[in-house]
Design a protein around this motif. Structure first.
Motif, PDB file in Angstrom:
ATOM      1  N   PRO A  19    -116.026  -0.453  76.006  1.00  0.00           N
ATOM      2  CA  PRO A  19    -115.074  -1.207  76.825  1.00  0.00           C
ATOM      3  C   PRO A  19    -113.660  -1.121  76.270  1.00  0.00           C
ATOM      4  O   PRO A  19    -113.448  -0.716  75.124  1.00  0.00           O
ATOM      5  N   ALA A  20    -112.700  -1.533  77.072  1.00  0.00           N
ATOM      6  CA  ALA A  20    -111.304  -1.583  76.637  1.00  0.00           C
ATOM      7  C   ALA A  20    -111.153  -2.639  75.548  1.00  0.00           C
ATOM      8  O   ALA A  20    -111.919  -3.609  75.497  1.00  0.00           O
ATOM      9  N   PRO A  21    -110.153  -2.487  74.660  1.00  0.00           N
ATOM     10  CA  PRO A  21    -109.998  -3.423  73.536  1.00  0.00           C
ATOM     11  C   PRO A  21    -109.900  -4.880  73.956  1.00  0.00           C
ATOM     12  O   PRO A  21    -110.351  -5.766  73.230  1.00  0.00           O
ATOM     13  N   GLY A  22    -109.316  -5.154  75.124  1.00  0.00           N
ATOM     14  CA  GLY A  22    -109.142  -6.542  75.554  1.00  0.00           C
ATOM     15  C   GLY A  22    -110.247  -7.050  76.453  1.00  0.00           C
ATOM     16  O   GLY A  22    -110.102  -8.108  77.081  1.00  0.00           O
ATOM     17  N   ALA A  23    -111.377  -6.335  76.508  1.00  0.00           N
ATOM     18  CA  ALA A  23    -112.446  -6.706  77.441  1.00  0.00           C
ATOM     19  C   ALA A  23    -113.135  -8.017  77.059  1.00  0.00           C
ATOM     20  O   ALA A  23    -113.679  -8.707  77.912  1.00  0.00           O
ATOM     21  N   LEU A  24    -113.122  -8.375  75.769  1.00  0.00           N
ATOM     22  CA  LEU A  24    -113.742  -9.605  75.292  1.00  0.00           C
ATOM     23  C   LEU A  24    -112.724 -10.395  74.469  1.00  0.00           C
ATOM     24  O   LEU A  24    -111.812  -9.804  73.873  1.00  0.00           O
ATOM     25  N   SER A 165    -114.596  -3.307  63.281  1.00  0.00           N
ATOM     26  CA  SER A 165    -113.664  -3.475  64.400  1.00  0.00           C
ATOM     27  C   SER A 165    -112.921  -2.179  64.679  1.00  0.00           C
ATOM     28  O   SER A 165    -112.072  -2.130  65.565  1.00  0.00           O
ATOM     29  N   ASP A 166    -113.265  -1.121  63.950  1.00  0.00           N
ATOM     30  CA  ASP A 166    -112.641   0.191  64.116  1.00  0.00           C
ATOM     31  C   ASP A 166    -113.417   0.989  65.158  1.00  0.00           C
ATOM     32  O   ASP A 166    -114.580   1.339  64.940  1.00  0.00           O
ATOM     33  N   VAL A 167    -112.781   1.280  66.293  1.00  0.00           N
ATOM     34  CA  VAL A 167    -113.476   1.954  67.378  1.00  0.00           C
ATOM     35  C   VAL A 167    -113.929   3.355  66.974  1.00  0.00           C
ATOM     36  O   VAL A 167    -114.965   3.844  67.442  1.00  0.00           O
ATOM     37  N   ILE A 188    -121.583  -5.005  71.293  1.00  0.00           N
ATOM     38  CA  ILE A 188    -120.139  -5.240  71.205  1.00  0.00           C
ATOM     39  C   ILE A 188    -119.862  -6.703  71.521  1.00  0.00           C
ATOM     40  O   ILE A 188    -120.289  -7.215  72.559  1.00  0.00           O
ATOM     41  N   LYS A 189    -119.135  -7.358  70.624  1.00  0.00           N
ATOM     42  CA  LYS A 189    -118.856  -8.783  70.757  1.00  0.00           C
ATOM     43  C   LYS A 189    -117.351  -9.029  70.685  1.00  0.00           C
ATOM     44  O   LYS A 189    -116.596  -8.200  70.169  1.00  0.00           O
ATOM     45  N   GLY A 190    -116.937 -10.197  71.190  1.00  0.00           N
ATOM     46  CA  GLY A 190    -115.544 -10.603  71.084  1.00  0.00           C
ATOM     47  C   GLY A 190    -115.336 -11.469  69.850  1.00  0.00           C
ATOM     48  O   GLY A 190    -116.133 -12.367  69.567  1.00  0.00           O
ATOM     49  N   VAL A 199    -126.738 -16.379  78.183  1.00  0.00           N
ATOM     50  CA  VAL A 199    -125.691 -15.691  78.951  1.00  0.00           C
ATOM     51  C   VAL A 199    -125.521 -14.265  78.424  1.00  0.00           C
ATOM     52  O   VAL A 199    -125.489 -14.039  77.210  1.00  0.00           O
ATOM     53  N   ARG A 200    -125.388 -13.305  79.334  1.00  0.00           N
ATOM     54  CA  ARG A 200    -125.131 -11.912  78.938  1.00  0.00           C
ATOM     55  C   ARG A 200    -123.627 -11.732  78.741  1.00  0.00           C
ATOM     56  O   ARG A 200    -122.936 -11.100  79.532  1.00  0.00           O
ATOM     57  N   GLY A 201    -123.141 -12.298  77.658  1.00  0.00           N
ATOM     58  CA  GLY A 201    -121.708 -12.279  77.390  1.00  0.00           C
ATOM     59  C   GLY A 201    -121.257 -11.176  76.464  1.00  0.00           C
ATOM     60  O   GLY A 201    -120.056 -10.960  76.294  1.00  0.00           O
ATOM     61  N   TRP A 202    -122.187 -10.492  75.818  1.00  0.00           N
ATOM     62  CA  TRP A 202    -121.860  -9.345  74.988  1.00  0.00           C
ATOM     63  C   TRP A 202    -122.091  -8.066  75.795  1.00  0.00           C
ATOM     64  O   TRP A 202    -122.592  -8.102  76.924  1.00  0.00           O
ATOM     65  N   TYR A 203    -121.746  -6.934  75.215  1.00  0.00           N
ATOM     66  CA  TYR A 203    -122.028  -5.631  75.816  1.00  0.00           C
ATOM     67  C   TYR A 203    -122.966  -4.856  74.890  1.00  0.00           C
ATOM     68  O   TYR A 203    -122.984  -5.070  73.677  1.00  0.00           O
ATOM     69  N   LYS A 204    -123.724  -3.944  75.486  1.00  0.00           N
ATOM     70  CA  LYS A 204    -124.548  -3.042  74.689  1.00  0.00           C
ATOM     71  C   LYS A 204    -124.460  -1.642  75.280  1.00  0.00           C
ATOM     72  O   LYS A 204    -124.384  -1.464  76.497  1.00  0.00           O
TER      73      LYS A 204
END
Length: 338
Positions: A19-24, A165-167, A188-190, A199-204
């Motif tokens: 995802p984009a850096p600001g997605a979470l 945190s390094d993409v 991927i978490k915020g 809740v499905r609040g993270w990404y995988k």
């Protein structure tokens, strides 16, 4: 408020790309996604009690993992940890061994704890010192986990989940670490996210590779196939089921229908009983077809005894390949291009 089981774990929604850096909220944090059993571990709080291990679905499974219970007795009271139960076999994770552990009880559970010890990969803290942390940002909860490992010099069976945190590092993990059986991809978490149970609040993101399988059966009809059941031949010449596909899109389904032939007597799967999904006991009605057509499929890394546990994606027909050209049962996939 003191947390008590069952507590629904926070979940992740599948994505095909980073995802984009600001997605979470607060920017992204990346962790490896392990192919194990999600679990929450509760130490007694506040009065003396028992250590509890809760599965993702809310079942209490501590009796199946007595070595974790013993190790948890040395942890602080009032702690709730979120993580992944895994079993190592040599230098890779063994989901089959973990299944044996999860199905054990009594003396068998004690014996398997010695033979196939479980590890708990910790990636979050929901409670510390009897204080609930669900509303705390993720970075605060991570600090609690790191302090726990540092102050108590924790080792096996406890493992601190790596994170970055390094993409660029995360992309390297996605390609290199997933070469180890049992590491599926990334979660991927915020950094500022609260913990939201259920809740499905993270990404995988799962690493996906391409490979081939022989179409041995379908659901739907020969005119309108809906999903594919794919096989590979083992060393004894038996066609073994390795995957089931997701729902076919209309155009590929029409093209496939023109290539498939109803099975004649003697099909290798005539006596095979199929189920609706991996681990299910619900029967699945299928139409057997002659195992002559090869399909290219998009797969992840989660396998169990030579078969992919999650549904695979149909990519295209491989009209340039015969069934004998397909990799043998038990062989892996190749990295997807692009």
């Amino acid at each position: 408020m003191v947390l008590r089981p069952p507590v629904e774990p926070m979940l992740a929604q599948a994505r095909d790309r980073l995802p984009a850096p600001g997605a979470l909220p607060g920017g992204l944090v990346f962790q490896p996604k392990f192919d194990g059993y999600r679990a929450l571990l509760f130490t007694p709080s506040p009065a003396p009690g028992v250590v509890v291990v809760q599965s993702r679905r809310g079942n209490l499974v501590q009796a199946r993992f007595p070595e974790l219970v013993r190790a948890a007795e040395h942890l602080p009271d009032g702690l709730v940890l979120d993580g992944e139960l895994v079993v190592w076999a040599g230098e890779q994770l063994s989901f089959e061994a973990l299944q044996r552990r999860a199905a054990s009880s009594g003396r068998t559970a004690v014996q398997l704890a010695e033979e196939l010890p479980a590890h708990f990969i910790v990636f979050d803290a929901l409670q510390a010192d009897g204080r609930e942390l669900l509303r705390e940002p993720y970075t605060n909860r991570r600090t609690r986990v790191e302090e726990l490992f540092a102050h108590h010099s924790l080792g096996a069976p406890w493992t601190l989940c790596p994170e970055t945190s390094d993409v660029h590092v995360a992309q390297d993990w996605l390609t290199s670490w997933t070469g180890v059986p049992g590491v599926e991809g990334l979660v991927i978490k915020g950094r500022q996210q609260r913990y939201l149970p259920g809740v499905r609040g993270w990404y995988k993101i799962r690493r996906r590779d391409t490979t081939e399988g022989i179409i041995g059966a379908i659901t739907g009809t020969l005119r309108r196939p809906q999903t594919l059941l794919l096989g590979r031949y083992d060393q004894d010449g038996s066609l073994r089921l390795v995957a089931r596909s997701t729902q076919l899109h209309p155009e590929p389904a029409r093209h496939l229908a023109a290539q498939l032939t109803a099975a004649a007597q003697g099909h290798p799967w005539e006596s095979v009983r199929f189920t609706t999904s991996w681990g299910s006991r619900t029967p699945l009605d299928v139409v057997l077809v002659e195992p002559q057509v090869v399909a290219e499929i998009d797969v992840d890394t989660a396998q169990d005894r030579g078969a992919w546990r999650h549904p695979v994606r149909f990519v295209r027909l491989r009209e340039d390949m015969a069934p004998g050209d397909v990799a043998a049962f038990g062989e892996g996939a190749v990295p997807a291009s692009g």
